[in-house]
Design an enzyme around this catalytic site. Structure first.
Site, PDB file in Angstrom:
ATOM      1  CE  LYS A 184      -1.860   2.530   3.170  1.00 36.04           C
ATOM      2  NZ  LYS A 184      -1.690   3.831   2.488  1.00 36.04           N
TER       3      LYS A 184
ATOM      4  N   GLY B   2       7.209   4.589   8.170  1.00 34.58           N
ATOM      5  CA  GLY B   2       6.305   5.700   8.444  1.00 34.58           C
ATOM      6  C   GLY B   2       6.557   6.235   9.835  1.00 34.58           C
ATOM      7  CB  SER B   3       4.589   8.540  11.866  1.00 30.26           C
ATOM      8  OG  SER B   3       3.360   7.855  11.870  1.00 30.26           O
TER       9      SER B   3
ATOM     10  N   GLY C 253       3.502   3.218  13.579  1.00 22.59           N
ATOM     11  CA  GLY C 253       4.253   1.979  13.845  1.00 22.59           C
ATOM     12  C   GLY C 253       3.684   1.236  15.045  1.00 22.59           C
TER      13      GLY C 253
ATOM     14  CD  GLU D 194      13.766   0.324   8.522  1.00 22.32           C
ATOM     15  OE1 GLU D 194      14.358   1.280   9.062  1.00 22.32           O
ATOM     16  OE2 GLU D 194      14.229  -0.824   8.491  1.00 22.32           O
TER      17      GLU D 194
ATOM     18  CB  CYS E 266      13.219   8.694   8.382  1.00 28.06           C
ATOM     19  SG  CYS E 266      14.112   7.801   7.104  1.00 28.06           S
TER      20      CYS E 266
ATOM     21  CD  GLU F  54      10.212  12.185  11.828  1.00 34.70           C
ATOM     22  OE1 GLU F  54       9.111  11.665  12.037  1.00 34.70           O
ATOM     23  OE2 GLU F  54      11.119  11.653  11.160  1.00 34.70           O
TER      24      GLU F  54
END
Ligand code: NAD
Length: 487
Positions: A172, A225-226, A230, A247, A281, A381
């Protein structure tokens, strides 16, 4: 341009007929309406992947590799179109998509094409009379959920090792940037990947992404992703205890010691934070400078930041494009207020550029903020062209600041002292460290983080451990040994 779901080797609409607009962040105009997968579409894709798996996983590994190599060639043959599509959908300047993203995407498929027939097992020295060997088997059906910041490149990072190892994929892409993953799917069909081996389904995170993480027939989920999402993936995956690879976010420390080569620091740090508008990231989002060189470094760093050419990503002279969405631009700019509220000082940028031609787009100036290491802007972040600066007076203090967030993905350090370089590299709590450089990546080198930056590694042989599972086989090779333990 493909805009439908890629399931079982064909482009098809979503069963619900639903679509979502994907926008050009340069002016927020609509590029296309893209089909949005629902749960029933994910089921269709998983069924196709299950049907394809026995043949794909038993195919000679070299033949799987050959298909990945053909795909790498096809990506290079279509480099201009892919770069243009990626720039249009994400806002990356075309000079970057053409010179970095597309070649890196081809290089990743090529590296893992070469890897396919080198995934060896081992023979393990156990007691006499027995042969014990270990093989690496594919995990099965792999779900992959990727973000919007490097959609083309991440499609290769995720798919290439999974396919090399003999898995089938249900991917996706992010709802904001589905076009380049669909373009890769189209090339896969053209070069001869069997139907069902790869399925690409744009869809909403909390619907299609969530269902991929939950799906009982998906054996592994690989997520980029974030950190917040996660955590949701881990919870959703618990039903069938699928393997999880995460990740996640980062807050890259970029530590400059007093003996650093400042010319290199200025260039490397600007690339570290402003490349891709800071939407990385591994962005060098915290500049941590020895107090003795801070003034000189900042003067030069600010001058470079102000000289960056912001503009339409499709203009080959543009060095910095828009952020990928309006919502994200507003979020990044909100951190300017957050910085000020806690006593931070904006040294440069901090607003949208003052150019009428960019008024409709998601642009933010390169932003440099002096902040305390404990301020929110130095802890959270921001994921934009936004760097905090703080100073230190001893190596111990530098390390404490560098290691002082929940993240641990990438970190850089600049010094000419060899011993200090290796000592500090060892003490940085970070999955990757760059010495006198920043943000280098290679398909051959492990990529990933610790702490809130996730677990598991992409790239290199390390990622093959993520996409395979070991099987230990015991063989009784001595007829005199009883097939059981003596009483
Ligand atoms: P995000 O977490 O919002 O979304 C990432 C993907 O997850 C998207 O495809 C989204 O649709 C999907 N998603 C959203 N909610 C979901 C849910 N409940 N269940 C399953 N899937 C869901 O992240 P983003 O805003 O797209 O990307 C930016 C983030 O990605 C940053 O935090 C960045 O650091 C991180 N990132 C990490 C790496 C890395 O390798 N460590 C690389 C790039 C980006």
């Amino acid at each position: 341009m493909q805009t439908q779901l890629f399931i079982d080797g064909r482009f098809v609409p979503a069963l619900s007929g639903e679509t979502l607009a994907t926008l050009n962040p340069h002016d927020n105009s609509e590029i296309a309406q893209v089909s949005m997968a629902g749960r029933a579409d994910i089921d269709r894709a998983v069924d196709a992947a299950k049907a394809a798996f026995p043949k794909w996983s038993n195919m000679a590994a070299a033949d799987r590799g050959r298909l990945l190599l053909k795909l790498a060639d096809a990506i290079e043959a279509n480099a201009d179109e892919l770069a243009r599509l990626e720039s249009l959908d994400t806002g990356h300047p075309i000079r970057d998509t053409r010179n970095l993203d597309v070649p890196r995407t081809a290089a990743t498929f090529r590296y893992f094409g070469g890897m396919a027939d080198k995934i060896e097992g081992s023979v393990i020295p156990v007691e006499a009379g027995f042969l014990n060997y270990m093989t690496r088997e594919p995990v099965g059906i792999v779900g992959q959920v990727v973000p919007w910041n490097f959609p083309l490149m991440f499609t290769s990072w995720k798919m290439a090792p999974a396919l090399a190892a003999g898995n089938c994929v249900v991917m996706k892409p992010a709802e904001l940037t589905p076009l380049s993953s669909l373009a890769i799917a189209e090339l896969m069909a053209e070069v001869g990947f069997p139907a069902g081996v790869v399925n690409v389904l744009p869809g909403l995170g909390h619907v299609a992404g969530q269902y991929i993480a939950e799906h009982p027939d998906i054996s592994k989920v690989a997520f980029t992703g974030s950190t917040a999402v996660g955590r949701k993936i881990v919870q959703a995956s618990s039903g069938n205890l699928k393997k999880v690879q995460l990740e996640l976010g980062g807050k890259g420390a970029n530590v400059v010691f007093s003996d650093a080569n400042l010319d290199a620091v200025v260039q490397g740090s600007a690339f570290g934070i402003f490349h891709n508008q800071g939407q990385a990231c591994i962005a060098a989002s915290r500049l941590i400078v020895h107090e003795s060189v801070a003034d000189e470094l900042l003067e030069r760093f600010i001058a470079l930041a102000r000289s960056i050419k912001i503009g339409d990503p499709l203009d080959p002279s543009t060095e910095m494009g828009p952020l990928t969405s309006q919502l994200h631009r507003d979020r990044v700019l909100s951190y300017v207020d957050i910085a000020r509220e806690q006593g931070g000082r904006v040294l440069s940028g901090g607003k949208a550029p003052d150019l009428a031609a960019l008024a409709k787009g998601c642009y933010v100036e390169p932003t440099i903020v002096a902040a305390k290491p404990t301020d929110r802007v130095a802890q959270e972040e921001v994921f934009g062209p936004f760097v905090t600066v703080s100073t230190f007076s001893s190596d111990e203090e530098a390390l404490a600041i560098a290691n002082g967030t929940e993240y641990g993905l990438g970190a850089g350090l600049w010094t000419q002292n060899l011993q200090r370089a290796h000592l500090v590299a060892r003490q940085l709590r970070s999955g990757m460290v760059w010495i006198n450089c920043y943000k280098r990546v290679s398909p051959a080198s492990p990529f990933g983080g610790v702490g809130a930056s996730g677990y598991g590694r992409e790239m290199g042989f390390e990622v093959m451990r993520e996409y395979t599972q070991p099987k230990s086989v015991w063989v009784n090779v001595d007829a005199n040994i009883p097939p059981y333990y003596p009483r």
